[in-house]
Design a protein around this motif. Structure first.
Motif, mmCIF file in Angstrom:
data_model
loop_
_atom_site.group_PDB
_atom_site.id
_atom_site.type_symbol
_atom_site.label_atom_id
_atom_site.label_comp_id
_atom_site.label_asym_id
_atom_site.label_seq_id
_atom_site.Cartn_x
_atom_site.Cartn_y
_atom_site.Cartn_z
ATOM 1 N N ALA A 1 28.383 88.560 80.669
ATOM 2 C CA ALA A 1 29.549 87.779 81.077
ATOM 3 C C ALA A 1 29.207 86.314 81.290
ATOM 4 C CB ALA A 1 30.159 88.379 82.341
ATOM 5 N N GLU A 2 28.017 86.061 81.855
ATOM 6 C CA GLU A 2 27.635 84.678 82.145
ATOM 7 C C GLU A 2 27.297 83.882 80.886
ATOM 8 O OE1 GLU A 2 23.947 87.290 82.519
ATOM 9 O OE2 GLU A 2 26.071 87.367 83.112
ATOM 10 N N ALA A 3 27.092 84.573 79.765
ATOM 11 C CA ALA A 3 26.749 83.895 78.512
ATOM 12 C C ALA A 3 27.921 83.814 77.540
ATOM 13 C CB ALA A 3 25.575 84.615 77.833
ATOM 14 N N LEU A 4 29.048 84.419 77.910
ATOM 15 C CA LEU A 4 30.162 84.518 76.978
ATOM 16 C C LEU A 4 30.651 83.149 76.515
ATOM 17 C CD1 LEU A 4 31.951 86.547 75.540
ATOM 18 C CD2 LEU A 4 33.531 86.452 77.480
ATOM 19 N N GLY A 5 30.710 82.193 77.430
ATOM 20 C CA GLY A 5 31.221 80.869 77.070
ATOM 21 C C GLY A 5 30.337 80.132 76.090
ATOM 22 N N THR A 6 29.065 80.515 75.992
ATOM 23 C CA THR A 6 28.131 79.838 75.087
ATOM 24 C C THR A 6 27.978 80.566 73.750
ATOM 25 O OG1 THR A 6 26.185 81.028 75.928
ATOM 26 C CG2 THR A 6 26.836 78.999 77.079
ATOM 27 N N ALA A 7 28.658 81.700 73.611
ATOM 28 C CA ALA A 7 28.531 82.488 72.382
ATOM 29 C C ALA A 7 29.165 81.746 71.213
ATOM 30 C CB ALA A 7 29.191 83.848 72.563
ATOM 31 N N VAL A 8 28.444 81.711 70.095
ATOM 32 C CA VAL A 8 28.936 81.083 68.864
ATOM 33 C C VAL A 8 29.196 82.195 67.854
ATOM 34 C CG1 VAL A 8 28.392 79.526 66.961
ATOM 35 C CG2 VAL A 8 27.690 78.943 69.296
ATOM 36 N N PHE A 9 30.412 82.253 67.332
ATOM 37 C CA PHE A 9 30.809 83.326 66.434
ATOM 38 C C PHE A 9 30.880 82.831 64.988
ATOM 39 C CE2 PHE A 9 32.883 84.290 70.539
ATOM 40 C CZ PHE A 9 32.244 85.490 70.820
ATOM 41 N N ALA A 10 30.347 83.620 64.085
ATOM 42 C CA ALA A 10 30.501 83.349 62.656
ATOM 43 C C ALA A 10 31.686 84.146 62.154
ATOM 44 C CB ALA A 10 29.238 83.738 61.899
ATOM 45 N N ILE B 1 39.484 89.985 68.197
ATOM 46 C CA ILE B 1 38.882 91.310 68.029
ATOM 47 C C ILE B 1 39.684 92.141 67.032
ATOM 48 C CG2 ILE B 1 38.354 93.479 69.210
ATOM 49 C CD1 ILE B 1 37.868 91.794 71.760
ATOM 50 N N GLU B 2 41.007 92.138 67.196
ATOM 51 C CA GLU B 2 41.863 92.976 66.351
ATOM 52 C C GLU B 2 41.853 92.535 64.886
ATOM 53 O OE1 GLU B 2 45.647 92.733 68.232
ATOM 54 O OE2 GLU B 2 45.201 94.317 69.704
ATOM 55 N N SER B 3 41.647 91.249 64.660
ATOM 56 C CA SER B 3 41.661 90.752 63.286
ATOM 57 C C SER B 3 40.383 91.090 62.518
ATOM 58 C CB SER B 3 41.877 89.236 63.279
ATOM 59 O OG SER B 3 40.809 88.565 63.932
ATOM 60 N N ARG B 4 39.330 91.483 63.216
ATOM 61 C CA ARG B 4 38.065 91.909 62.598
ATOM 62 C C ARG B 4 37.474 90.823 61.699
ATOM 63 N NH1 ARG B 4 39.818 96.004 59.097
ATOM 64 N NH2 ARG B 4 41.846 95.009 59.325
ATOM 65 N N ILE B 5 37.458 89.599 62.192
ATOM 66 C CA ILE B 5 36.953 88.496 61.376
ATOM 67 C C ILE B 5 35.606 87.955 61.864
ATOM 68 C CG2 ILE B 5 39.238 87.771 60.612
ATOM 69 C CD1 ILE B 5 39.116 85.549 62.743
ATOM 70 N N VAL B 6 35.047 88.524 62.936
ATOM 71 C CA VAL B 6 33.735 88.077 63.418
ATOM 72 C C VAL B 6 32.660 88.913 62.727
ATOM 73 C CG1 VAL B 6 32.220 87.799 65.407
ATOM 74 C CG2 VAL B 6 34.684 87.364 65.643
ATOM 75 N N THR B 7 31.737 88.235 62.047
ATOM 76 C CA THR B 7 30.690 88.950 61.317
ATOM 77 C C THR B 7 29.351 88.969 62.058
ATOM 78 O OG1 THR B 7 30.142 86.938 60.071
ATOM 79 C CG2 THR B 7 31.754 88.453 59.090
ATOM 80 N N HIS B 8 29.107 87.994 62.877
ATOM 81 C CA HIS B 8 27.955 88.002 63.772
ATOM 82 C C HIS B 8 28.126 86.886 64.806
ATOM 83 C CE1 HIS B 8 26.656 85.242 60.460
ATOM 84 N NE2 HIS B 8 26.163 84.529 61.463
ATOM 85 N N TYR B 9 27.250 86.895 65.792
ATOM 86 C CA TYR B 9 27.317 85.855 66.824
ATOM 87 C C TYR B 9 25.901 85.505 67.244
ATOM 88 C CZ TYR B 9 26.484 89.650 70.200
ATOM 89 O OH TYR B 9 25.945 90.727 70.876
ATOM 90 N N SER B 10 25.784 84.380 67.929
ATOM 91 C CA SER B 10 24.458 83.960 68.407
ATOM 92 C C SER B 10 24.550 83.527 69.857
ATOM 93 C CB SER B 10 23.919 82.799 67.554
ATOM 94 O OG SER B 10 24.785 81.680 67.613
ATOM 95 N N LEU B 11 23.459 83.819 70.589
ATOM 96 C CA LEU B 11 23.317 83.427 71.993
ATOM 97 C C LEU B 11 21.985 82.706 72.149
ATOM 98 C CD1 LEU B 11 24.415 86.754 73.773
ATOM 99 C CD2 LEU B 11 25.754 84.650 73.507
ATOM 100 N N HIS B 12 22.043 81.488 72.602
ATOM 101 C CA HIS B 12 20.835 80.705 72.815
ATOM 102 C C HIS B 12 19.960 80.675 71.554
ATOM 103 C CE1 HIS B 12 22.035 80.819 76.969
ATOM 104 N NE2 HIS B 12 21.926 82.119 77.001
ATOM 105 N N GLY B 13 20.623 80.564 70.403
ATOM 106 C CA GLY B 13 19.889 80.439 69.146
ATOM 107 C C GLY B 13 19.461 81.747 68.524
ATOM 108 N N ALA B 14 19.721 82.883 69.216
ATOM 109 C CA ALA B 14 19.322 84.173 68.672
ATOM 110 C C ALA B 14 20.530 84.846 68.041
ATOM 111 C CB ALA B 14 18.746 85.057 69.775
#
Length: 258
Positions: free
Chosen positions: A141-150, A243-256
């Protein structure tokens, strides 16, 4: 005449019936062949007009086949193909429609054309596997705001001052005996092909800016700020739609990457 100039003259005359038959166009006996060239020229134009009709079926339906063919021929003269792939021809057609005087009384037409173009782009986009619907549960939860979605390669975002999706839906339904109550405002639309079929979703307030920020690589927190420029923006609603649109293919947290 240099070969390059000969090719340019041939290509120009091929799409413009007002130009003379290029020099060097002869029949098997070596005689000038204007009739043969005219037939070939007509076949090329017809093929390109048919390609546009296939790509923009709702535009053809709105203006009628005869008018569409005339409009398409004018477009072909101004914008010849730049690729041998006819399935990609016509990406500039919506902009052409926007400036085409004879349809100035249909100001919504270019918006519908852009929707059809984006549908075609989404259909031919690269494949990618969307993440499962519960992918957010793996993010602290504390990292959600920094998540980058592809986002999926097929994602296209459309924001228009006219209700393009409603107009498209009305012109693709079986029963058109009565005109529906179309929105008086524009519509923001997500077009994507997460699996086999192109899907379109109306976006809620702020959703266009929210998704555009995510598509540009901004983290979720910054994307939420972009969406919040609309006072009616609801982050929970927009995340649910993501979420419902199923358009996120991956995400990164702190560069990972995940």
């Amino acid at each position: 005449m240099p070969l390059e100039n000969q090719q340019a003259a041939f290509a120009g005359a091929l799409l413009d019936p007002d130009l003379p038959v290029p020099a060097g166009v002869v029949d098997p006996g070596g005689k000038p062949a204007p009739k043969r060239f005219a037939v070939y020229r007509n076949n090329v134009t017809v093929s390109l007009v048919e390609a546009l009709a296939t790509a923009f079926p709702v535009i053809q339906k709105i203006v009628g086949e005869e008018f569409f063919a005339a409009m398409a021929r004018e477009f072909v003269r101004q914008s010849p193909p730049s690729t041998p792939l006819l399935m990609l021809y016509g990406e500039d057609f919506p902009g052409f429609i926007e400036q085409f005087g004879p349809v100035s009384h249909l100001p919504y037409l270019a918006s519908v054309a852009r929707l059809e173009q984006y549908r075609r782009e989404a259909y031919h986009a690269a494949d990618a596997d969307p993440l499962p619907p519960d992918f957010l549960s793996a993010i602290p939860a504390e990292a959600l705001g920094t998540a980058v979605f592809a986002l999926h390669p097929s994602v296209r975002l459309l924001g228009e001052t006219y209700p393009a999706l409603s107009l498209w839906e009305w012109n693709t339904t079986a029963d058109q005996s009565t005109q529906p109550d179309l929105p008086e405002h524009g519509e923001a639309v997500l077009i994507a092909r997460p699996e086999l079929t192109v899907e379109m979703r109306r976006l809620p307030p702020g959703g266009l800016d929210f998704l555009a920020a995510l598509a540009a690589g901004q983290p979720l927190g910054m994307a939420a700020e972009a969406g919040a420029a609309d006072p009616d923006f609801d982050l929970t609603h927009n995340i649910t739609g993501l979420i419902e649109s199923r358009i996120v293919t991956h995400y990164s947290l702190h560069g990972a990457q995940q």
